[in-house]
Every structure is written in structure tokens, then in C-alpha cells.
Design a protein around this motif. Structure first.
Motif, PDB file in Angstrom:
ATOM      1  N   SER A 248       0.743  -1.366   0.040  1.00 24.10           N
ATOM      2  CA  SER A 248       0.072   0.058  -0.154  1.00 24.10           C
ATOM      3  C   SER A 248       0.885   1.128   0.043  1.00 24.10           C
ATOM      4  CB  SER A 248      -1.079  -0.151   1.155  1.00 24.10           C
ATOM      5  OG  SER A 248      -1.728  -1.189   1.243  1.00 24.10           O
ATOM      6  N   ASP A 249       1.956   0.928  -0.259  1.00 22.87           N
ATOM      7  CA  ASP A 249       3.138   2.094  -0.187  1.00 22.87           C
ATOM      8  C   ASP A 249       2.614   3.173  -1.252  1.00 22.87           C
ATOM      9  OD1 ASP A 249       5.707   4.040  -0.502  1.00 22.87           O
ATOM     10  OD2 ASP A 249       6.326   2.354   0.852  1.00 22.87           O
ATOM     11  N   SER A 250       2.592   4.436  -1.110  1.00 21.23           N
ATOM     12  CA  SER A 250       2.414   5.502  -2.207  1.00 21.23           C
ATOM     13  C   SER A 250       3.509   5.526  -3.153  1.00 21.23           C
ATOM     14  CB  SER A 250       2.240   6.669  -1.623  1.00 21.23           C
ATOM     15  OG  SER A 250       3.560   7.122  -0.905  1.00 21.23           O
ATOM     16  N   ARG A 251       4.589   4.907  -3.179  1.00 20.32           N
ATOM     17  CA  ARG A 251       5.587   4.981  -4.226  1.00 20.32           C
ATOM     18  C   ARG A 251       5.461   4.209  -5.247  1.00 20.32           C
ATOM     19  NH1 ARG A 251      10.717   3.718  -0.119  1.00 20.32           N
ATOM     20  NH2 ARG A 251       9.059   2.644   1.083  1.00 20.32           N
ATOM     21  N   LEU A 252       4.389   3.083  -5.045  1.00 20.02           N
ATOM     22  CA  LEU A 252       4.096   2.218  -6.268  1.00 20.02           C
ATOM     23  C   LEU A 252       3.151   3.248  -7.295  1.00 20.02           C
ATOM     24  CD1 LEU A 252       2.742  -1.008  -4.273  1.00 20.02           C
ATOM     25  CD2 LEU A 252       4.897  -0.538  -5.513  1.00 20.02           C
ATOM     26  N   ASP A 253       2.236   4.015  -6.898  1.00 21.03           N
ATOM     27  CA  ASP A 253       1.516   4.718  -7.772  1.00 21.03           C
ATOM     28  C   ASP A 253       2.504   5.823  -8.381  1.00 21.03           C
ATOM     29  OD1 ASP A 253      -0.941   3.175  -7.466  1.00 21.03           O
ATOM     30  OD2 ASP A 253      -1.575   4.362  -5.953  1.00 21.03           O
ATOM     31  N   GLU A 254       3.000   6.398  -7.492  1.00 18.87           N
ATOM     32  CA  GLU A 254       3.832   7.618  -8.071  1.00 18.87           C
ATOM     33  C   GLU A 254       5.061   7.273  -9.233  1.00 18.87           C
ATOM     34  OE1 GLU A 254       7.179  10.600  -6.350  1.00 18.87           O
ATOM     35  OE2 GLU A 254       5.953   9.541  -4.870  1.00 18.87           O
ATOM     36  N   THR A 255       5.815   5.924  -8.568  1.00 17.05           N
ATOM     37  CA  THR A 255       6.611   5.169  -9.589  1.00 17.05           C
ATOM     38  C   THR A 255       5.973   4.669 -10.956  1.00 17.05           C
ATOM     39  OG1 THR A 255       8.159   5.005  -7.771  1.00 17.05           O
ATOM     40  CG2 THR A 255       8.625   3.795 -10.006  1.00 17.05           C
ATOM     41  N   SER A 256       4.806   3.999 -10.723  1.00 15.30           N
ATOM     42  CA  SER A 256       4.201   3.569 -12.039  1.00 15.30           C
ATOM     43  C   SER A 256       3.729   4.650 -13.089  1.00 15.30           C
ATOM     44  CB  SER A 256       3.099   2.821 -11.769  1.00 15.30           C
ATOM     45  OG  SER A 256       2.087   3.329 -11.054  1.00 15.30           O
ATOM     46  N   ALA A 257       3.507   5.710 -12.363  1.00 13.82           N
ATOM     47  CA  ALA A 257       3.079   7.058 -13.367  1.00 13.82           C
ATOM     48  C   ALA A 257       4.338   7.555 -14.097  1.00 13.82           C
ATOM     49  CB  ALA A 257       2.088   8.041 -12.384  1.00 13.82           C
ATOM     50  N   LEU A 258       5.393   7.654 -13.233  1.00 15.32           N
ATOM     51  CA  LEU A 258       6.779   8.157 -13.918  1.00 15.32           C
ATOM     52  C   LEU A 258       7.113   7.323 -14.657  1.00 15.32           C
ATOM     53  CD1 LEU A 258       9.008  10.218 -13.226  1.00 15.32           C
ATOM     54  CD2 LEU A 258      10.035   8.416 -11.677  1.00 15.32           C
ATOM     55  N   LEU A 259       6.958   6.057 -14.695  1.00 12.41           N
ATOM     56  CA  LEU A 259       7.451   5.219 -15.419  1.00 12.41           C
ATOM     57  C   LEU A 259       6.732   5.379 -16.903  1.00 12.41           C
ATOM     58  CD1 LEU A 259       8.551   2.077 -13.460  1.00 12.41           C
ATOM     59  CD2 LEU A 259      10.213   3.429 -14.789  1.00 12.41           C
ATOM     60  N   ALA A 260       5.528   5.411 -16.822  1.00 14.62           N
ATOM     61  CA  ALA A 260       4.547   5.344 -17.970  1.00 14.62           C
ATOM     62  C   ALA A 260       4.742   6.882 -18.708  1.00 14.62           C
ATOM     63  CB  ALA A 260       2.983   5.649 -17.411  1.00 14.62           C
ATOM     64  N   GLU A 261       4.871   7.941 -17.800  1.00  8.48           N
ATOM     65  CA  GLU A 261       5.156   9.158 -18.564  1.00  8.48           C
ATOM     66  C   GLU A 261       6.604   9.520 -19.333  1.00  8.48           C
ATOM     67  OE1 GLU A 261       4.940  11.898 -15.445  1.00  8.48           O
ATOM     68  OE2 GLU A 261       2.621  11.474 -15.008  1.00  8.48           O
ATOM     69  N   ASN A 262       7.425   8.222 -19.053  1.00  7.30           N
ATOM     70  CA  ASN A 262       8.657   8.532 -19.632  1.00  7.30           C
ATOM     71  C   ASN A 262       9.395   7.175 -20.354  1.00  7.30           C
ATOM     72  OD1 ASN A 262      10.172  11.171 -18.273  1.00  7.30           O
ATOM     73  ND2 ASN A 262       8.937  10.302 -16.762  1.00  7.30           N
ATOM     74  N   SER A 263       8.209   6.473 -20.589  1.00  6.36           N
ATOM     75  CA  SER A 263       8.516   5.097 -21.366  1.00  6.36           C
ATOM     76  C   SER A 263       9.359   5.283 -22.680  1.00  6.36           C
ATOM     77  CB  SER A 263       7.244   4.182 -21.797  1.00  6.36           C
ATOM     78  OG  SER A 263       6.646   5.278 -22.927  1.00  6.36           O
ATOM     79  N   ARG A 264       9.724   6.543 -23.086  1.00  2.00           N
ATOM     80  CA  ARG A 264      10.563   6.583 -24.423  1.00  2.00           C
ATOM     81  C   ARG A 264      12.042   6.529 -23.778  1.00  2.00           C
ATOM     82  NH1 ARG A 264       8.283  11.310 -22.954  1.00  2.00           N
ATOM     83  NH2 ARG A 264       9.318  13.232 -22.959  1.00  2.00           N
ATOM     84  N   HIS A 265      12.318   6.657 -22.438  1.00  6.46           N
ATOM     85  CA  HIS A 265      13.542   6.841 -21.827  1.00  6.46           C
ATOM     86  C   HIS A 265      14.000   5.618 -21.080  1.00  6.46           C
ATOM     87  CE1 HIS A 265      13.647  10.898 -23.590  1.00  6.46           C
ATOM     88  NE2 HIS A 265      12.776  11.238 -22.844  1.00  6.46           N
ATOM     89  N   ILE A 266      13.150   4.481 -21.005  1.00  7.83           N
ATOM     90  CA  ILE A 266      13.562   3.305 -20.213  1.00  7.83           C
ATOM     91  C   ILE A 266      12.657   2.354 -20.599  1.00  7.83           C
ATOM     92  CG2 ILE A 266      11.917   4.253 -18.650  1.00  7.83           C
ATOM     93  CD1 ILE A 266      13.627   2.965 -16.305  1.00  7.83           C
ATOM     94  N   GLU A 267      13.556   1.133 -20.586  1.00 11.52           N
ATOM     95  CA  GLU A 267      12.658  -0.136 -21.171  1.00 11.52           C
ATOM     96  C   GLU A 267      12.640  -0.985 -19.528  1.00 11.52           C
ATOM     97  OE1 GLU A 267      13.855  -4.359 -22.957  1.00 11.52           O
ATOM     98  OE2 GLU A 267      14.653  -2.685 -23.874  1.00 11.52           O
ATOM     99  N   LEU A 268      11.674  -1.532 -19.300  1.00 10.29           N
ATOM    100  CA  LEU A 268      11.530  -2.521 -18.290  1.00 10.29           C
ATOM    101  C   LEU A 268      11.703  -3.888 -18.906  1.00 10.29           C
ATOM    102  CD1 LEU A 268       8.592  -0.694 -16.164  1.00 10.29           C
ATOM    103  CD2 LEU A 268      10.992  -0.109 -16.222  1.00 10.29           C
ATOM    104  N   ALA A 269      12.406  -4.714 -18.219  1.00  2.86           N
ATOM    105  CA  ALA A 269      12.695  -5.989 -18.762  1.00  2.86           C
ATOM    106  C   ALA A 269      12.258  -7.053 -17.543  1.00  2.86           C
ATOM    107  CB  ALA A 269      14.227  -5.970 -19.127  1.00  2.86           C
ATOM    108  N   LEU A 270      12.275  -8.278 -18.092  1.00  3.09           N
ATOM    109  CA  LEU A 270      11.805  -9.329 -16.929  1.00  3.09           C
ATOM    110  C   LEU A 270      13.474  -9.721 -16.371  1.00  3.09           C
ATOM    111  CD1 LEU A 270      10.443 -11.720 -15.890  1.00  3.09           C
ATOM    112  CD2 LEU A 270      10.926 -13.115 -18.137  1.00  3.09           C
ATOM    113  N   HIS A 271      13.321  -9.877 -15.035  1.00  3.60           N
ATOM    114  CA  HIS A 271      14.409 -10.341 -14.273  1.00  3.60           C
ATOM    115  C   HIS A 271      13.985 -11.411 -13.291  1.00  3.60           C
ATOM    116  CE1 HIS A 271      18.770 -10.479 -13.034  1.00  3.60           C
ATOM    117  NE2 HIS A 271      18.574  -9.709 -11.949  1.00  3.60           N
ATOM    118  N   GLY A 272      13.008 -10.971 -12.474  1.00  2.00           N
ATOM    119  CA  GLY A 272      12.502 -12.148 -11.702  1.00  2.00           C
ATOM    120  C   GLY A 272      11.477 -11.603 -10.734  1.00  2.00           C
ATOM    121  N   VAL A 273      10.906 -12.546 -10.109  1.00  2.00           N
ATOM    122  CA  VAL A 273      10.064 -12.436  -8.935  1.00  2.00           C
ATOM    123  C   VAL A 273      10.615 -11.853  -7.508  1.00  2.00           C
ATOM    124  CG1 VAL A 273       7.834 -13.040  -7.695  1.00  2.00           C
ATOM    125  CG2 VAL A 273       8.112 -13.696 -10.167  1.00  2.00           C
TER     126      VAL A 273
END
Length: 393
Positions: free
Chosen positions: A93-118
């Protein structure tokens, strides 16, 4: 006289992004995390975005998602976490989850998220072993659990609206078996993964790779990561001085960060200073993204170039054996006299864009035309100019 080079395109790959707690718990039955002196914050994601923006790249962030689990779904997958069936994510329930997911969505042209693990490791009856996808003898984890871990990763990914499905993979602890037709790569391929990277010196080989620095693993294009310039836990580096000889600049998240997140930009400055010169070398460039980097290495190794005073001949026949390859590639050209790249005579190719890097050096982005296994580029009377031309981009 023309000189031509298909440069190696350098991609940045950053491991262990996604943890919120920085400290490792491996000595008490928990996972290896980032080994950092503090918890992670949204500014640590902003550091990756800033690096990509300043270098005009899309660095790859290999994600660990256990601490993004919003619903404690991992309770049903005891092998994925150190708490097993008692899993209770303290960050759900940490607010950082929503804040960071929004940040990543807004800047997807500058970062690629890849699969590493669970959870990075694999727990059996509460006992951790390295690592999540393969053990230290190179044996893949039970197939049903591999599939369950991948399902869980994607469910957490979608919980947090992290964007399009990942298409790149980095094995945890670099444990992977190459070339096993019953192994992990075919499973990943069925789930949309197209690219893998890992240090070949740390892997197991069911069969040899096609080249010393890349191979085709279960239909996926796999590159040798080589040796990272810094230790995995090294934070706030004063200077980066290693020579990157391959197509990947590998690192771990702390390598980009400062102990005080307000000073992350100082560390990014050092990385920009270190990496920028690669972009204008005749034999190197910075890759715009992972597909371009991986494709470019295959073009570099498997395209036969023949130059003469007025042009370049290309033989692409060997590329037919490659998978995951883009139809376009980059070429660097120098010539004794100024020329206009837009007026070059092309056969079997089209010019997508061109960029002047140095007074006598151009970077061309070329597209192979369908059905052509050969191509050529020729200087013509119209292409030779009296003055230096301006870049089109």
C-alpha cells in the motif's frame, strides 16, 4: 576514398531494479537485493530516466517485482519469496508504487522495463537457493514452477500498469543454460521475450553459441554481457574508467545512485561523461534501444562489407540464420571529400535518416529492402558537394 563501418551499438542493462528495500537478507534466508545503504525511492527510477534522456537512449531496467505485489498473490507461490505461504508485502500500500508507475508511464521513451525475476532466488521449504530460474548446477527449476513464476511476474506487472509486456530478459544471478530445446528460452519465447543477455562466462551451454558474443537460444537472440565496469554493490562511483568492449554496458542499480537521492544527478553526470565518447567512435555508437543494439551486433558480425573508392557493397546472406533482427541497421561513413548522404545511390537499401557526427564522419540509418540479400551504396556526381552538408536530424 570511402571508409565504412557497421558499429557495435552499446546498450545499458541495469539489474535488480524494482526492490524497495535496499539491504540484503541473504544471510538470514532472504533474497539478495541491491545491497544498497538505504531504501529505494522514485528518484532512483528518475536517475535511469535522466540517463536515457541525456544519452538519447532507452536503457534497459531488469525488474524484480516481489515488492510491487499489491494483493499478496505470492502467498500461493511459496518458492518465490522468503516468507513462503506467510507472504505479506510491506510495500503493498506504499504510495511509491503509484508515484513510480506513473513516472515510468510518462517516460517510457527513456527507459525499457525487462523481465528479471519475482524474488530473485528460489525457496524450497523456506530455504533459499540461487537462483530463481536455474540452480547453480545449471538445471532449470521445475517447469510448472517456472511457468507459475512467470505468471506471477506478469500479474504483478499488470497490477501496477507497467506498460507493454516485456520483450527482454536477464537471468537472475546470471544462471542460464544456453541451447537447451527443453529449457527456459523456448518458454520465454512463447511469452513474447525476444532478447536475452548474460555474461557467457557465467553460463552453462547445452550447445555452443553461434558466435563468441552472441547466439540463437530457443529462437531468441542472446548477447554476451561481458564484464560489468563496477562491482554489483558499488554505489556513488567517483569515476568509471573500464573499457566496454562488447555491446552491453552492464551494471546494477546502486552503480547509478548516490547515498543521498538528491545527489543522484551527480552520479548520472559521471556516467554521461564516461559513455558519451562511445557514440562518435567509428567502430562504436550508443544504441537507441535493445532491439537496435542486439540487431546491430549481428549486422556487425555477419554482414560482409566490401569498399572501393566510390562506394560500399553489402552481403547480407548470413543474416538469414538470425532471429529477432530488425530490418534496419546503422552504418558509419568517412570520405576524402564532402558528400551529401541524401544523394547517395542506393541499391537494395533505403535511407531512413542521416546524422553528421564529426567533420568527415556520417551516421546513416539504412533499411534493407524486402527480398534483398545484397545491397550497395555509391557516391555519385550529385552526392559530392563543395561544402559540408547539414544533418537531417
Amino acid at each position: 576514398m570511402i571508409k565504412a563501418s557497421i558499429p557495435i551499438a552499446l546498450q545499458i542493462v541495469i539489474d535488480d531494479v524494482g526492490w524497495w528495500r535496499g539491504t540484503d537478507d541473504n544471510e538470514t534466508g532472504g533474497p539478495f537485493r541491491t545491497g544498497f545503504c538505504r531504501d529505494h525511492v522514485p528518484a532512483d527510477y528518475q536517475a535511469i530516466i535522466d540517463l536515457g534522456c541525456r544519452l538519447h537512449m532507452r536503457p534497459q531496467a531488469a525488474m524484480i517485482l516481489a515488492e510491487w505485489d499489491r494483493t499478496n498473490l505470492l502467498r500461493s507461490l511459496p518458492s518465490a519469496t522468503w516468507m513462503g505461504a506467510e507472504w505479506d508485502n510491506p510495500f503493498k500500500s506504499d504510495s511509491r508504487l503509484d508515484e513510480t508507475s506513473a513516472l515510468l508511464a510518462e517516460n517510457s521513451r527513456h527507459i525499457e522495463l525487462a523481465l528479471h525475476g519475482v524474488g530473485h532466488e528460489f525457496w524450497s521449504d523456506g530455504v533459499p537457493t540461487r537462483a530463481e530460474w536455474h540452480d547453480q548446477a545449471g538445471q532449470m527449476r521445475p517447469r510448472d514452477l517456472v511457468e507459475a513464476h512467470l505468471d506471477a511476474f506478469m500479474e504483478i506487472w499488470n497490477q501496477n500498469r507497467l506498460g507493454s509486456d516485456p520483450f527482454s530478459f536477464v537471468p537472475t544471478a546470471f544462471l542460464h543454460r544456453f541451447g537447451d530445446p527443453e529449457g527456459l528460452a523456448p518458454i520465454l519465447a512463447r511469452r513474447g521475450i525476444r532478447y536475452i543477455s548474460s555474461p557467457f562466462g557465467r553460463m552453462f551451454f547445452h550447445q555452443p553459441s553461434e558466435e563468441g558474443d552472441f547466439g540463437i537460444d530457443g529462437g531468441l537472440l542472446m548477447l554476451d554481457r561481458g564484464t560489468d565496469p563496477l562491482r554489483w554493490f558499488a554505489a556513488e562511483p567517483d569515476a568509471i574508467e573500464s573499457e566496454i568492449t562488447g555491446a552491453i554496458c552492464g551494471m546494477h542499480w546502486p552503480n547509478l545512485l548516490a547515498k543521498d537521492p538528491a545527489r543522484n544527478s551527480e552520479v548520472i553526470d559521471r556516467w554521461v561523461q564516461f559513455l558519451t565518447p562511445y557514440d562518435t567512435r567509428f567502430d562504436r555508437m550508443l544504441a537507441p534501444d535493445t532491439p537496435a543494439s542486439f540487431s546491430q551486433l549481428v549486422y556487425h558480425r555477419w554482414t560482409r562489407l566490401k569498399t572501393d573508392p566510390d562506394g560500399v557493397e553489402f552481403d547480407f546472406a548470413r543474416l538469414e540464420a538470425a532471429t529477432g533482427l530488425l530490418p534496419s541497421f546503422y552504418l558509419k561513413l568517412t570520405a576524402d571529400q564532402p558528400f551529401d548522404p541524401a544523394a547517395l545511390q542506393l541499391t537494395g537499401l533505403s535511407l531512413l535518416e542521416h546524422h553528421k557526427e564529426l567533420p568527415n564522419q556520417w551516421r546513416l540509418h539504412l533499411q534493407r529492402l524486402p527480398g534483398n540479400r545484397v545491397g550497395s551504396l555509391r557516391l555519385t556526381t550529385d552526392s559530392i558537394t563543395a561544402n559540408t552538408c547539414q544533418s537531417s536530424i
